[in-house]
Design a protein around this motif. Structure first.
Motif, short mmCIF file in Angstrom:
data_model
loop_
_atom_site.label_atom_id
_atom_site.label_comp_id
_atom_site.label_asym_id
_atom_site.label_seq_id
_atom_site.Cartn_x
_atom_site.Cartn_y
_atom_site.Cartn_z
N LYS A 16 0.83 -1.21 0.00
CA LYS A 16 0.00 0.00 0.00
C LYS A 16 0.87 1.26 0.00
CE LYS A 16 -4.10 2.12 0.83
NZ LYS A 16 -3.89 3.39 0.17
N PHE A 19 2.27 1.81 -3.47
CA PHE A 19 1.21 2.33 -4.34
C PHE A 19 0.94 3.80 -4.05
CE2 PHE A 19 -3.24 3.23 -5.25
CZ PHE A 19 -3.31 2.88 -6.59
N ASP A 20 0.81 4.15 -2.79
CA ASP A 20 0.51 5.53 -2.40
C ASP A 20 1.61 6.50 -2.81
OD1 ASP A 20 -1.89 4.71 -1.33
OD2 ASP A 20 -1.18 4.75 0.76
N ARG A 21 2.84 6.01 -2.90
CA ARG A 21 3.98 6.86 -3.27
C ARG A 21 4.29 6.78 -4.77
NH1 ARG A 21 5.51 4.65 1.92
NH2 ARG A 21 5.70 6.36 3.40
N ASP A 22 3.37 6.18 -5.55
CA ASP A 22 3.54 6.02 -7.00
C ASP A 22 4.80 5.25 -7.38
OD1 ASP A 22 1.16 7.35 -7.64
OD2 ASP A 22 2.15 9.30 -7.54
N LYS A 23 5.20 4.31 -6.54
CA LYS A 23 6.34 3.44 -6.85
C LYS A 23 5.89 2.14 -7.50
CE LYS A 23 9.18 6.33 -5.02
NZ LYS A 23 10.00 7.17 -5.88
N ALA A 24 4.62 1.82 -7.35
CA ALA A 24 4.01 0.66 -8.01
C ALA A 24 2.62 1.10 -8.43
CB ALA A 24 3.93 -0.52 -7.06
N THR A 25 2.25 0.77 -9.64
CA THR A 25 0.94 1.18 -10.12
C THR A 25 0.03 -0.02 -10.30
OG1 THR A 25 1.68 1.07 -12.41
CG2 THR A 25 1.83 3.20 -11.33
N GLY A 26 -1.11 0.06 -9.70
CA GLY A 26 -2.15 -0.95 -9.92
C GLY A 26 -1.68 -2.37 -9.84
N SER A 28 1.02 -3.71 -11.50
CA SER A 28 2.30 -3.79 -12.20
C SER A 28 3.43 -4.45 -11.43
CB SER A 28 2.75 -2.38 -12.60
OG SER A 28 3.06 -1.63 -11.44
N GLY A 49 -3.14 -1.23 -4.35
CA GLY A 49 -3.84 -0.10 -3.76
C GLY A 49 -4.86 -0.47 -2.70
#
Length: 50
Positions: A16, A19-26, A28, A49
């Protein structure tokens, strides 16, 4: 809480946070950890997320 349960909770928190830090998307990325000589890996299509 057992150490395996704690590792599961930590893995959820880490996914989480990534995801919240835009280091992993959905969908991916995958996440894994080792416990008692066993490797636990998130399933294909796991959404970080949630």
């Amino acid at each position: 809480m057992s150490s395996l349960d704690q590792k599961f909770q930590d893995a959820i928190w880490i996914a989480k946070a990534l995801f919240d830090r835009d280091k992993a998307t959905g969908l991916s990325a995958n996440l894994s950890f080792l416990h008692d000589d066993k490797i636990y890996i998130t399933g294909n299509g796991t959404f970080f997320g949630n």
